[in-house]
Design a protein around this motif. Structure first.
Motif, short mmCIF file in Angstrom:
data_model
loop_
_atom_site.label_atom_id
_atom_site.label_comp_id
_atom_site.label_asym_id
_atom_site.label_seq_id
_atom_site.Cartn_x
_atom_site.Cartn_y
_atom_site.Cartn_z
N LEU A 97 11.38 0.43 -6.39
CA LEU A 97 10.06 0.79 -6.16
C LEU A 97 9.54 1.62 -7.40
O LEU A 97 10.36 2.45 -8.03
CB LEU A 97 10.18 2.00 -5.27
CG LEU A 97 8.77 2.36 -4.77
CD1 LEU A 97 8.06 1.33 -3.95
CD2 LEU A 97 8.86 3.67 -3.53
N SER A 98 8.49 0.92 -8.17
CA SER A 98 8.12 1.36 -9.46
C SER A 98 7.30 2.62 -9.02
O SER A 98 7.07 3.17 -8.01
CB SER A 98 7.05 0.44 -10.01
OG SER A 98 6.11 0.23 -9.18
N SER A 99 7.03 3.39 -10.25
CA SER A 99 6.05 4.67 -10.23
C SER A 99 4.86 4.36 -9.61
O SER A 99 4.24 5.48 -9.08
CB SER A 99 6.16 5.09 -11.60
OG SER A 99 5.62 4.43 -12.33
N THR A 100 4.41 3.30 -9.50
CA THR A 100 3.17 2.72 -9.00
C THR A 100 3.26 2.19 -7.62
O THR A 100 2.20 1.54 -7.16
CB THR A 100 2.33 1.70 -9.94
OG1 THR A 100 3.30 0.71 -9.90
CG2 THR A 100 2.15 2.22 -11.41
N LEU A 101 4.29 2.69 -6.94
CA LEU A 101 4.40 2.09 -5.41
C LEU A 101 4.66 0.58 -5.37
O LEU A 101 4.36 0.10 -4.30
CB LEU A 101 3.52 2.80 -4.71
CG LEU A 101 3.53 4.41 -4.74
CD1 LEU A 101 2.56 4.93 -3.64
CD2 LEU A 101 4.94 5.01 -4.51
N GLU A 102 4.96 -0.06 -6.40
CA GLU A 102 5.16 -1.53 -6.37
C GLU A 102 6.53 -1.94 -5.85
O GLU A 102 7.52 -1.72 -6.66
CB GLU A 102 4.84 -2.09 -7.49
CG GLU A 102 4.92 -3.60 -7.53
CD GLU A 102 4.70 -4.49 -8.81
OE1 GLU A 102 4.96 -5.43 -8.96
OE2 GLU A 102 4.25 -3.67 -9.73
N PRO A 103 6.54 -2.45 -4.51
CA PRO A 103 8.06 -2.57 -4.16
C PRO A 103 8.65 -4.00 -4.54
O PRO A 103 8.01 -5.08 -4.80
CB PRO A 103 8.17 -2.44 -2.61
CG PRO A 103 6.84 -2.90 -2.45
CD PRO A 103 5.82 -2.68 -3.56
N THR A 104 10.07 -4.20 -4.74
CA THR A 104 10.73 -5.37 -4.93
C THR A 104 11.83 -5.36 -4.15
O THR A 104 12.77 -4.79 -4.48
CB THR A 104 10.76 -5.75 -6.31
OG1 THR A 104 9.81 -5.62 -7.30
CG2 THR A 104 11.70 -7.01 -6.72
#
Length: 599
Positions: free
Chosen positions: A244-251
């Motif tokens: 989870l990136s700091s911009t709330l983008e999940p992978t």
């Protein structure tokens, strides 16, 4: 001119002398002792560095108290080394340490920590303070590195709940409904947070958090596999992994086989794809293999010969490190010690002052009903001085010397001592042999440092009815049968010395008449063989090794070092004397003008 040369040489010697002193005044840090070396990623503790390495540290410690001659310790050492190598990345949080309790100088520490079984593991939290009651938290003995790691992680999780290990990544687990709530306590400058979805009993998430605890601006969070976020993220295989990136983008990163190693690989592959700058880790690639030169193999020694040095070294080790490991000696344990000394007095083939020393020790121990281990140790050392020299041999293992330091040694010496006592007891009138067996049972039960071995021996004694033995010859054969039973159980074990395989002794080549048709034992022949091998008249002095073609040095390394130092000091004194007389004579003959007058 001669005195000037001598004076220059004297200055060189004096200039180098402080270097010698600096080597002697070391800090106690060593690269190898017992079963471990520094390259095994463990801290090697000694009595000289223990306080400095253990108390007041910024990280926690898991300390293994072991005994280098303990078979279970030898078998577990590779597993402990494997664990140490596996958690190298955790070093800022927790480190593994070891201390060999069979080393005489370490004995007091092991006694203070109330170590009564080997191996023993103690967890010591950060900023630990020295105190009589502070002996670490005991871990259950285990047979695998994975089980020990699971215990360690559970302990660290409990420590965090008590407010400790604040510098460690969070090892707790929680439920979240959204990605936003999952990152609510994560600093805004963190690049990626890896969510590990698992059940509460899983250790995978905690291991991953510790494995990458030195990754800058990276976090790992444990999430219940039953939480709403697991369904929202579409995680169906557990442990599951989402970046989870700091911009709330999940992978989603969950591999098909979600083991800890595969999950770690997935994290590293993902970060690499993002051009993440990994920390530089120092990896010790030192080769641990020890090559034994064929010229150094012990094939020249006859394994069916008893050497007096083996017996004396074993007795000394038993008195210095085994009986003194008890914090308190009383009741059954104290009586077991007195019984052990009693059979030594009555049956051991003493030389020199050793008998008087053992007699004096036994008499002193009978004056009190309770002794502390440190009191017994002080008594042992004091009486050694009183009766010096107590030991007449080189105090080194000869017949019991292993191909590597971790093999044979004390355990071999103890069997040899036991056989020697039963055989020589059988030559005396009465029933001293069964008395010896009972004393040896008490010694192994209360003092033998290998806990697992002691338990095996006690079970074997019950199964083979040790206490029903009533005759001398039966005592000799009982111990021989039991020894062969142990050899059979340990043959091929990791503790077996490859140069000295555990066989059913005596071998056919050593005693052909000891076997009947189809391999059955000829017990009368075996009894005669044991009488000959362990009889006092056949025990060899180590000095007789020279006759077998092996040169035995009359000096130890310490002797050689002291002689070298004495030689240097003597040389310096001679130079000073010579310089004094030359200078005195020279000054009487001539005087020189000097800026400050006559000299």
């Amino acid at each position: 001119m001669m005195y000037r040369v001598n004076f220059v040489l004297l200055c060189i010697l004096l200039q180098n002398y402080p270097v010698i002193g600096a080597v002697i005044a070391d800090t106690g840090d060593i690269d190898e002792q017992g079963l471990y070396s520094k390259s095994d990623h463990v801290i090697i503790l000694t009595n000289r560095n223990f306080e400095r390495k253990v108390y007041g540290q910024k990280h926690a410690l898991l300390v293994e108290f072991y005994n280098s001659y303990c078979g279970h310790c030898r078998a577990f050492a590779p597993k402990f080394k494997s664990l140490a190598a596996d958690i190298v990345a955790w070093k800022d949080v927790i480190q593994l340490a070891v201390i060999d309790c069979s080393v005489d100088e370490n004995n007091e520490i092991c006694r203070q920590f109330e170590v009564m079984a080997y191996p023993s593991f103690r967890y010591i939290h950060e900023h630990y303070v020295k105190g009589n009651a502070n002996i670490g938290e005991r871990f259950q003995s285990t047979d695998s590195a994975e089980k020990l790691k699971s215990q360690l992680i559970a302990k660290m999780q409990a420590e965090q709940s008590l407010g400790r290990l604040v510098f460690s990544p969070s090892l707790s687990i929680a439920s979240y409904a959204t990605y936003t709530s999952a990152l609510s306590d994560v600093p805004s400058d963190v690049f990626y947070t890896f969510l590990v979805f698992e059940n509460a009993n899983s250790t995978v998430g905690s291991e991953l958090a510790l494995d990458i605890n030195d990754y800058k601006l990276i976090r790992v969070k444990r999430v219940y596999d039953t939480s709403e976020l697991a369904k929202f993220a579409g995680v169906t295989h557990f442990p599951g992994l989402v970046a989870l990136s700091s911009t709330l983008e999940p992978t989603s990163l969950t591999p098909k086989n979600p083991t800890k190693q595969n999950l770690l690989k997935a994290i590293n592959t993902f970060l690499k794809s993002k051009n993440y700058a990994f920390p530089v880790r120092k990896i010790d690639t030192q080769d641990l293999n020890i090559n034994v030169n064929s010229d150094e193999k012990l094939s020249y020694l006859n394994s069916d010969i008893v050497y007096y040095s083996d017996l004396e070294k074993t007795i000394k080790a038993s008195l210095h490190t085994e009986i003194t490991r008890h914090k308190i000696l009383k009741d059954e344990a104290l009586q077991a010690l007195l019984n052990y000394l009693d059979v030594l007095i009555s049956t051991f083939p003493f030389r020199g002052n050793l008998r008087d020393y053992i007699l004096d020790l036994a008499e002193n121990l009978q004056t009190k009903k309770e002794w502390s281990g440190s009191e017994v140790y002080d008594l042992v050392k004091r009486l050694e001085t009183t009766h010096a020299p107590v030991y007449t041999s080189d105090l080194d293992y000869i017949g019991c010397k292993g191909s590597q330091p971790k093999f044979r040694g004390y355990t071999c010496g103890l069997w040899t001592l036991f056989h020697t006592l039963t055989v020589n007891a059988a030559k005396k009138p009465g029933t001293e042999g069964p008395k010896v067996l009972r004393a040896l049972h008490g010694y192994v039960k209360h003092f033998f440092g290998c806990t697992e071995c002691s338990e095996h021996f006690q079970a074997m004694a019950a199964r083979n009815r040790l206490f029903d033995v009533k005759e001398n010859d039966k005592a000799v054969l009982w111990l021989w049968i039991s020894h062969n039973e142990v050899n059979l159980r340990l043959a091929g074990d990791i503790t077996e010395d490859p140069e000295h395989p555990k066989i059913q002794f005596p071998s056919v080549s050593k005693c052909p008449e000891c076997r009947l048709a189809r391999g059955a034992w000829n017990l009368p022949a075996v009894y005669q063989y044991l009488q000959k091998m362990y009889g006092s008249e056949n025990i060899r002095d180590s000095r007789r090794l020279a006759s077998s073609g092996v040169a035995a040095s009359p000096f130890s390394n310490l002797d050689i070092g002291m002689l070298s130092l004495l030689y240097i000091l003597s040389f310096i004194i001679i130079l000073l004397v010579v310089k004094f007389f030359i200078t005195k004579h020279f000054f009487r003959k001539r005087r020189y003008k000097h800026g400050f007058g006559k000299v």
